[in-house]
Design an enzyme around this catalytic site. Structure first.
Site, PDB file in Angstrom:
ATOM      1  N   LYS A   1       0.854  -1.188   0.069  1.00 43.91           N
ATOM      2  CA  LYS A   1      -0.168   0.002  -0.069  1.00 43.91           C
ATOM      3  C   LYS A   1       0.878   1.239  -0.119  1.00 43.91           C
ATOM      4  CE  LYS A   1      -1.725  -0.960   3.923  1.00 43.91           C
ATOM      5  NZ  LYS A   1      -1.075  -2.209   4.432  1.00 43.91           N
TER       6      LYS A   1
ATOM      7  N   ARG B   1      -8.943   1.407   9.657  1.00 48.48           N
ATOM      8  CA  ARG B   1      -8.328   0.075   9.891  1.00 48.48           C
ATOM      9  C   ARG B   1      -9.322  -0.586  10.821  1.00 48.48           C
ATOM     10  NH1 ARG B   1      -2.781   0.748   9.237  1.00 48.48           N
ATOM     11  NH2 ARG B   1      -1.521  -0.890  10.166  1.00 48.48           N
TER      12      ARG B   1
ATOM     13  N   ARG C   1      12.090  -5.843   4.105  1.00 40.39           N
ATOM     14  CA  ARG C   1      12.003  -4.463   3.854  1.00 40.39           C
ATOM     15  C   ARG C   1      13.032  -3.729   4.611  1.00 40.39           C
ATOM     16  NH1 ARG C   1       6.156  -1.878   5.272  1.00 40.39           N
ATOM     17  NH2 ARG C   1       6.242  -3.132   7.361  1.00 40.39           N
TER      18      ARG C   1
ATOM     19  N   ARG D   1      12.312  -1.933  10.486  1.00 41.11           N
ATOM     20  CA  ARG D   1      11.207  -1.713  11.550  1.00 41.11           C
ATOM     21  C   ARG D   1      11.076  -2.661  12.384  1.00 41.11           C
ATOM     22  NH1 ARG D   1       5.933   0.124   8.046  1.00 41.11           N
ATOM     23  NH2 ARG D   1       4.783  -0.986   9.690  1.00 41.11           N
TER      24      ARG D   1
ATOM     25  N   ARG E   1       0.280  -8.991  13.522  1.00 43.03           N
ATOM     26  CA  ARG E   1      -0.229  -7.825  12.983  1.00 43.03           C
ATOM     27  C   ARG E   1      -1.086  -8.480  12.084  1.00 43.03           C
ATOM     28  NH1 ARG E   1       4.778  -5.081  10.327  1.00 43.03           N
ATOM     29  NH2 ARG E   1       3.368  -3.995   9.143  1.00 43.03           N
TER      30      ARG E   1
HETATM   31  P1  AP5 Z   1       4.960  -1.665   1.838  1.00 37.94           P
HETATM   32  O1  AP5 Z   1       4.749  -0.849   0.444  1.00 37.94           O
HETATM   33  O2  AP5 Z   1       5.785  -0.926   2.797  1.00 37.94           O
HETATM   34  O3  AP5 Z   1       3.748  -2.189   2.344  1.00 37.94           O
HETATM   35  P2  AP5 Z   1       2.505  -1.586   3.138  1.00 37.94           P
HETATM   36  O4  AP5 Z   1       1.211  -2.105   2.760  1.00 37.94           O
HETATM   37  O5  AP5 Z   1       2.453  -0.405   3.081  1.00 37.94           O
HETATM   38  O6  AP5 Z   1       2.771  -2.599   4.539  1.00 37.94           O
HETATM   39  P3  AP5 Z   1       2.962  -1.796   6.045  1.00 37.94           P
HETATM   40  O7  AP5 Z   1       3.574  -2.740   6.808  1.00 37.94           O
HETATM   41  O8  AP5 Z   1       3.626  -0.356   6.102  1.00 37.94           O
HETATM   42  O9  AP5 Z   1       1.303  -1.737   6.382  1.00 37.94           O
HETATM   43  P4  AP5 Z   1       0.909  -1.865   7.864  1.00 37.94           P
HETATM   44  O10 AP5 Z   1      -0.313  -1.417   7.509  1.00 37.94           O
HETATM   45  O11 AP5 Z   1       1.099  -2.988   8.711  1.00 37.94           O
HETATM   46  O12 AP5 Z   1       1.558  -0.805   8.790  1.00 37.94           O
HETATM   47  P5  AP5 Z   1       1.478   0.806   9.018  1.00 37.94           P
HETATM   48  O13 AP5 Z   1       2.829   1.675   8.907  1.00 37.94           O
HETATM   49  O14 AP5 Z   1       0.286   1.354   8.477  1.00 37.94           O
HETATM   50  O15 AP5 Z   1       5.736  -2.867   1.316  1.00 37.94           O
HETATM   51  C1  AP5 Z   1       6.400  -3.753   2.089  1.00 37.94           C
HETATM   52  C2  AP5 Z   1       7.744  -4.228   1.421  1.00 37.94           C
HETATM   53  O16 AP5 Z   1       7.482  -4.885   0.151  1.00 37.94           O
HETATM   54  C3  AP5 Z   1       8.674  -3.144   0.937  1.00 37.94           C
HETATM   55  O17 AP5 Z   1      10.157  -3.769   1.153  1.00 37.94           O
HETATM   56  C4  AP5 Z   1       8.459  -2.918  -0.381  1.00 37.94           C
HETATM   57  O18 AP5 Z   1       9.747  -2.432  -0.983  1.00 37.94           O
HETATM   58  C5  AP5 Z   1       8.192  -4.117  -1.046  1.00 37.94           C
HETATM   59  N1  AP5 Z   1       7.279  -4.254  -2.067  1.00 37.94           N
HETATM   60  C6  AP5 Z   1       6.132  -3.418  -2.207  1.00 37.94           C
HETATM   61  N2  AP5 Z   1       5.638  -3.695  -3.356  1.00 37.94           N
HETATM   62  C7  AP5 Z   1       6.183  -4.905  -4.143  1.00 37.94           C
HETATM   63  C8  AP5 Z   1       5.978  -5.552  -5.078  1.00 37.94           C
HETATM   64  N3  AP5 Z   1       4.805  -5.424  -5.910  1.00 37.94           N
HETATM   65  N4  AP5 Z   1       6.735  -6.835  -5.408  1.00 37.94           N
HETATM   66  C9  AP5 Z   1       7.830  -6.840  -4.427  1.00 37.94           C
HETATM   67  N5  AP5 Z   1       8.267  -6.399  -3.402  1.00 37.94           N
HETATM   68  C10 AP5 Z   1       7.185  -4.943  -3.079  1.00 37.94           C
HETATM   69  O19 AP5 Z   1       1.068   0.650  10.676  1.00 37.94           O
HETATM   70  C11 AP5 Z   1       2.089   0.351  11.456  1.00 37.94           C
HETATM   71  C12 AP5 Z   1       1.553   0.010  12.832  1.00 37.94           C
HETATM   72  O20 AP5 Z   1       0.752   1.669  13.132  1.00 37.94           O
HETATM   73  C13 AP5 Z   1       0.133  -0.700  12.970  1.00 37.94           C
HETATM   74  O21 AP5 Z   1       0.369  -2.049  13.285  1.00 37.94           O
HETATM   75  C14 AP5 Z   1      -0.786  -0.169  14.241  1.00 37.94           C
HETATM   76  O22 AP5 Z   1      -0.079  -0.308  15.484  1.00 37.94           O
HETATM   77  C15 AP5 Z   1      -0.351   1.518  13.953  1.00 37.94           C
HETATM   78  N6  AP5 Z   1      -1.588   2.095  12.947  1.00 37.94           N
HETATM   79  C16 AP5 Z   1      -1.206   2.550  11.705  1.00 37.94           C
HETATM   80  N7  AP5 Z   1      -2.637   2.938  11.300  1.00 37.94           N
HETATM   81  C17 AP5 Z   1      -3.520   2.810  12.263  1.00 37.94           C
HETATM   82  C18 AP5 Z   1      -4.914   2.962  12.296  1.00 37.94           C
HETATM   83  N8  AP5 Z   1      -5.536   3.511  11.443  1.00 37.94           N
HETATM   84  N9  AP5 Z   1      -5.403   2.505  13.349  1.00 37.94           N
HETATM   85  C19 AP5 Z   1      -4.934   1.946  14.687  1.00 37.94           C
HETATM   86  N10 AP5 Z   1      -3.712   1.857  14.524  1.00 37.94           N
HETATM   87  C20 AP5 Z   1      -2.891   1.996  13.224  1.00 37.94           C
END
Ligand code: AP5
Length: 218
Positions: free
Chosen positions: A13, A88, A127, A160, A171
């Protein structure tokens, strides 16, 4: 364009949101990035969020809704925005619907990214993230030009804390229990598009563009 990117951790995403935001000049609002910055700066918000994030749990709804409300009130969001990682929970989705309705607005589209679990684990374990500018890399599929160094700002890349295997499992469980119900929520409202997030980043980007309301304007 008012768009949400939905999907499990690691589906890509953030990677795609970054590109769309740059191409369409709309702000990308990533609650994960905002929370990580608060944790790094040891603000009150960061101290409250850290314990949840370290365990792979969600930060309380009221906290993240407050963050998003403040962001959406900024003039830069008037013409559109891209939400990455929010909402979420159903409560967050309802708060967002109410907030937009109060401004006479609505979401145009919700893209639900899907990728097989084994690939999610591969993506998260490889990552590497920039703690300074939040750029994201992958040791195999999106490596930085210089090993361990951010292409964009030159800072040292990190893994991370929540990309450790046990936290990734937590997660993914939290996603299934609390976030996956949003697929039905937005499908019922007629604005959900399914997106296959597998394959090379460029190929996924082409699929994303095809599903966006403003694709003709790019
Ligand atoms: P990446 O693009 O980083 O993936 P992502 O879907 O953004 O993954 P996240 O882990 O960041 O999502 P998340 O929703 O768990 O974490 P968030 O930061 O929101 O890609 C991942 C890897 O794959 C990278 O290395 C990239 O280079 C690679 N890649 C991408 N596309 C590819 C492809 N096509 N082919 C190959 N490789 C590829 O949340 C973190 C924490 O914050 C949560 O656990 C929670 O505690 C808190 N939080 C955040 N938002 C909320 C909310 N709304 N409510 C409550 N808590 C929240």
């Amino acid at each position: 364009m008012r768009v949400v990117f939905l999907g499990a951790p690691g589906v890509g995403k953030g990677t795609q949101a970054e590109r769309v935001a740059a191409q369409f000049h709309h702000p990308k609002i990533s609650t994960g990035d905002i929370l990580r910055e608060a944790v790094r700066n040891k603000t009150a918000l960061g101290l409250e969020a850290k314990a949840c994030m370290d365990q792979g749990k969600l930060v309380p709804d009221a906290v993240v809704v407050g963050i998003v409300k403040a962001k959406l009130a900024e003039p830069s969001c008037a013409e559109g925005f891209l939400l990455d990682g929010f909402p979420r929970t159903v409560t967050q989705a309802e708060e967002l619907t109410g907030l937009l309705e109060s401004k006479g607005q609505r979401l145009d589209r919700v893209l639900n990214f899907t990728v097989p679990r084994a690939e999610v684990v591969r993506r998260l374990s490889g990552r590497r993230s920039c703690p300074k500018c939040q750029a994201v890399f992958h040791v195999d599929s999106a490596p930085p030009k210089r090993d361990g160094v951010c292409d964009r700002c030159g800072a040292g890349l990190i893994q991370r804390a929540d990309d450790q295997k046990e936290t990734v499992d937590a997660r993914l469980s939290v996603y299934e229990e609390q976030t996956a119900p949003l697929i039905a929520y937005y499908r019922q409202r007629g604005i959900l598009s399914e997106l296959d997030g597998s394959g090379p980043i460029e190929e996924v980007y082409r699929r994303v563009l095809h599903l966006l309301p403003e694709r003709g304007a790019a």
